[in-house]
Design an enzyme around this catalytic site. Structure first.
Site, PDB file in Angstrom:
ATOM      1  N   ALA A 164       2.588   7.896  -6.426  1.00 18.83           N
ATOM      2  CA  ALA A 164       2.496   6.883  -5.377  1.00 18.83           C
ATOM      3  C   ALA A 164       2.508   5.525  -6.055  1.00 18.83           C
ATOM      4  CB  ALA A 164       1.229   7.054  -4.543  1.00 18.83           C
ATOM      5  N   SER A 165       2.998   4.521  -5.344  1.00 19.49           N
ATOM      6  CA  SER A 165       3.228   3.230  -5.980  1.00 19.49           C
ATOM      7  C   SER A 165       1.955   2.469  -6.301  1.00 19.49           C
ATOM      8  CB  SER A 165       4.127   2.362  -5.090  1.00 19.49           C
ATOM      9  OG  SER A 165       5.401   2.952  -4.950  1.00 19.49           O
ATOM     10  N   THR A 166       0.945   2.555  -5.452  1.00 20.46           N
ATOM     11  CA  THR A 166      -0.270   1.770  -5.660  1.00 20.46           C
ATOM     12  C   THR A 166      -1.500   2.653  -5.541  1.00 20.46           C
ATOM     13  OG1 THR A 166      -0.634   1.204  -3.332  1.00 20.46           O
ATOM     14  CG2 THR A 166       0.907  -0.185  -4.562  1.00 20.46           C
ATOM     15  N   GLN A 188      -2.337   4.091  -2.115  1.00 20.46           N
ATOM     16  CA  GLN A 188      -1.548   5.175  -1.544  1.00 20.46           C
ATOM     17  C   GLN A 188      -1.980   6.514  -2.132  1.00 20.46           C
ATOM     18  OE1 GLN A 188       2.424   3.887  -2.466  1.00 20.46           O
ATOM     19  NE2 GLN A 188       2.544   2.526  -0.708  1.00 20.46           N
TER      20      GLN A 188
END
Length: 220
Positions: free
Chosen positions: A9-11, A14
């Site tokens: 997940a990007s961050t 998330q």
């Protein structure tokens, strides 16, 4: 042959684990098991992803790198995508993505030699295409975000992200106590980039304090 599942997940906000059920169901339907899970919160636009490269180091020739979507593997620039593909090829790992049905047969290795080579060629082309689409989507979203921020700034509406002062003060104390970045991240939920910013701020503060201290010493 081992199936190694990769989730990203990007961050930190998330859920990188979101795809676990879909990946587990995919291998169960084919009578397979997942030998290891590799999970991380990192941008798909960056090549430096510790868990992805740990997976590749652990992998043996013929192992499967299982992902939910191609964009979990790459939102990379063309050059970085070529570097990652070269590493995957060197390790002789087969990429299987749930959003790329032509890759599914590679999870079981049941195809004959000719069919396997044909699917490998088709998948290589489709992976390139989907990786390019994922990168374009990333660039488009970044551009729209920058345009929106520029408009908000021009209209006096943009305030930027509100700092979590209490959390960052805690991070600073943990850094001062000598805790590792990994332990701090696990304790506070902060990303490494946030910890790096707090650490940098602390170093700058120390430099300023030392400068003031030195400047206060009278010359003989």
């Amino acid at each position: 042959m081992h199936v190694r599942a990769y989730m990203r997940a990007s961050t930190e906000d998330q859920d990188a684990e979101r795809a676990r059920g879909a990946l587990a169901a995919f291998v169960h339907e084919r009578g397979l098991t997942i030998a290891a899970w590799y999970v991380e919160n990192a941008s798909g636009s960056q090549l430096a992803r510790p868990e992805l490269f740990r997976l590749l180091r652990d992998a043996h020739p013929g192992d499967v790198l299982l992902i939910e979507q191609v964009d979990r593997l790459s939102r990379l620039t063309a050059d970085d995508w070529e570097r990652l593909k070269a590493e995957i090829a060197t390790r002789q790992v087969r990429v299987v993505a749930l959003d790329l049905p032509t890759s599914w047969s590679m999870a079981t290795g049941e195809a004959n030699a000719f069919t396997a080579r044909m699917f490998e060629a088709v998948n290589a082309m489709l992976l390139d295409m989907l990786a390019a689409v994922a990168r374009k989507d990333y660039d488009d979203r970044r551009r729209r975000q920058a345009e929106g921020q520029a408009r908000a700034k021009a209209e006096g509406r943009y305030k930027g992200r509100i700092e979590d002062v209490a959390r960052n003060d805690g991070i600073a104390r943990m850094l001062g106590a000598g805790m590792s970045w990994s332990a701090i991240g696990a304790t506070t939920g902060a990303s490494r980039s946030t910890i790096a910013k707090v650490a940098k701020r602390g170093r700058l503060a120390e430099q300023v304090a030392v400068g003031v201290e030195i400047g206060s010493i009278p010359f003989a």
